[in-house]
Design an enzyme around this catalytic site. Sequence first.
Site, PDB file in Angstrom:
ATOM      1  N   SER A  40      41.052  25.156  24.745  1.00 57.01           N
ATOM      2  CA  SER A  40      40.374  24.767  25.618  1.00 57.01           C
ATOM      3  C   SER A  40      39.925  25.406  26.923  1.00 57.01           C
ATOM      4  O   SER A  40      38.682  25.282  27.345  1.00 57.01           O
ATOM      5  CB  SER A  40      41.155  23.334  26.049  1.00 57.01           C
ATOM      6  OG  SER A  40      42.276  23.719  26.498  1.00 57.01           O
ATOM      7  N   HIS A  82      37.674  20.423  20.739  1.00 55.70           N
ATOM      8  CA  HIS A  82      36.535  21.470  21.482  1.00 55.70           C
ATOM      9  C   HIS A  82      35.962  22.014  20.184  1.00 55.70           C
ATOM     10  O   HIS A  82      34.762  23.002  20.567  1.00 55.70           O
ATOM     11  CB  HIS A  82      37.321  22.445  22.342  1.00 55.70           C
ATOM     12  CG  HIS A  82      37.613  21.881  23.645  1.00 55.70           C
ATOM     13  ND1 HIS A  82      36.755  21.517  24.505  1.00 55.70           N
ATOM     14  CD2 HIS A  82      38.902  21.719  23.741  1.00 55.70           C
ATOM     15  CE1 HIS A  82      37.578  20.954  25.651  1.00 55.70           C
ATOM     16  NE2 HIS A  82      39.054  21.044  25.130  1.00 55.70           N
ATOM     17  N   LYS A 123      34.440  14.122  24.359  1.00 55.90           N
ATOM     18  CA  LYS A 123      33.690  15.371  24.640  1.00 55.90           C
ATOM     19  C   LYS A 123      32.462  15.465  24.020  1.00 55.90           C
ATOM     20  O   LYS A 123      31.410  14.825  24.400  1.00 55.90           O
ATOM     21  CB  LYS A 123      35.022  16.699  24.274  1.00 55.90           C
ATOM     22  CG  LYS A 123      36.078  16.446  24.817  1.00 55.90           C
ATOM     23  CD  LYS A 123      36.924  17.299  24.808  1.00 55.90           C
ATOM     24  CE  LYS A 123      38.064  17.409  25.790  1.00 55.90           C
ATOM     25  NZ  LYS A 123      39.242  16.212  25.702  1.00 55.90           N
TER      26      LYS A 123
HETATM   27  C1  LIG Z   1      42.710  20.707  23.218  1.00 54.55           C
HETATM   28  C2  LIG Z   1      42.714  19.338  23.764  1.00 54.55           C
HETATM   29  N1  LIG Z   1      43.536  18.382  23.090  1.00 54.55           N
HETATM   30  C3  LIG Z   1      43.562  17.019  23.964  1.00 54.55           C
HETATM   31  C4  LIG Z   1      42.754  16.970  24.975  1.00 54.55           C
HETATM   32  C5  LIG Z   1      43.105  15.520  25.417  1.00 54.55           C
HETATM   33  O1  LIG Z   1      41.968  14.558  25.042  1.00 54.55           O
HETATM   34  P1  LIG Z   1      41.416  13.299  26.029  1.00 54.55           P
HETATM   35  O2  LIG Z   1      40.677  13.824  27.172  1.00 54.55           O
HETATM   36  O3  LIG Z   1      40.614  12.376  24.861  1.00 54.55           O
HETATM   37  O4  LIG Z   1      42.511  12.700  26.356  1.00 54.55           O
HETATM   38  C6  LIG Z   1      41.907  17.684  25.570  1.00 54.55           C
HETATM   39  C7  LIG Z   1      41.040  17.427  26.725  1.00 54.55           C
HETATM   40  O5  LIG Z   1      41.331  16.966  27.643  1.00 54.55           O
HETATM   41  C8  LIG Z   1      41.867  19.076  25.109  1.00 54.55           C
HETATM   42  O6  LIG Z   1      41.055  19.834  25.876  1.00 54.55           O
END
Ligand SMILES: Cc1ncc(COP(=O)(O)O)c(C=O)c1O
Length: 389
Positions: A179, A207, A238
């Site tokens: 990320s 991502h 996203k």
């Molecule tokens: C790699 C990754 N996994 C999980 C999440 C969590 O997802 P969410 O924003 O839907 O809770 C994020 C982002 O915030 C992320 O970048």
Amino acid sequence: MIAGQHLADELDELAAQSLGRARRTIGGAQGPTVRVDGRDVLCLCSNNYLGLAGDPRLRDAAVAAIAEAGIGAGASPLVSGHMDAHERLESAIAAWQGCEAALVFGSGYHANIGVLAALVRAGDEVFSDELNHASLIDGCRLSRAQIRAYRHLDASDLERQLGASRARRRLIVTDSVFSMDGDLAPLAEIVALADRYDAWVMIDEAHAVGVFGETGAGLAEATGLGGRITVRMGTLGKALGSYGAFVAGSRALIELLVNRARAYVYSTALPPPVIAAADASVAIVRGDAERRRALWDNARRLHGGLERAGLAMRPFTSPIVPLVVGGAAEALAVAERALEQGVLAPAIRPPTVPQGTARLRLTPIAAHTAPQIDHAVGVLSRAIRETGA
Ligand SMILES: Cc1ncc(COP(=O)(O)O)c(C=O)c1O
């Protein structure tokens, strides 16, 4: 009073290290530009990769769902919250991902803590890339399994640790696209090691969904390795522009999660309009390769432009383009200067990224124009020069 003083001291300490955080209020809809303090600025920091968060087709789907099914789901899925809209979306996701079944969670964070705590427990071992997302780390902790962090992207270190394991169950877990760095997990090596050492593999495609693969299904699709991955998690908030997350895999996996994933069982199901918007989005993302191409073109243009401007860039790997500055104070100064010049890209600092690697995490979207990207290159390279970062 005493508690208040302790809290204030803690906040002062964060501020003194340039690690204090504050929200910025955004006006209007998410898009290539957003409104900050009454001014339109280029948004180079969202995960709205395909520009779908403000798309009228998602909005229309949500409005139609409200007319049909109202706003709230009213209960957790096992009680009475699993509605027609949820069932339809899960079928669409399973078909898209090429998996037997899928399950929609309240968010990516919920999905990761829910899956990990359901699949492994004390006596098991989780092999986790050291730069995995916080929600994966928290899920590992919650599971009470032994956590074996391996060096970032380092299959040799992973193999060394797998070789030493005597655990009842072994699970390898990794972001597929990282990320904060935008680099890619070595999936081919990981699945080969999983075969050799009898381990399961879970990937977080937050991502990668919408961004990688012929139909935007993720890095599993792009690499053709989906069939060798036990758990695929992806988010709906996203690139898909709505909210929530999914887990896709075998029917047995999904049934087990329905029984055991506490973050699924003990949480109200997502609202029908959010689910309907995600459903509309899956159809768009599957069919619209042109939108994906526009995203990649913009990301390449941004990365190449910054490189040509003389900035030290990491190799290009994905639409997440990190501009690593180093110190937290310096990154804050660069971000502030960029915003003055109309580019929004907040400083990302520890503990989100390792000490000494504070950065601007740049994420163009499909809807940016080439002149907007070129303008951002000029603003950012000037901000770096003028702040001496
Ligand atoms: C790699 C990754 N996994 C999980 C999440 C969590 O997802 P969410 O924003 O839907 O809770 C994020 C982002 O915030 C992320 O970048």
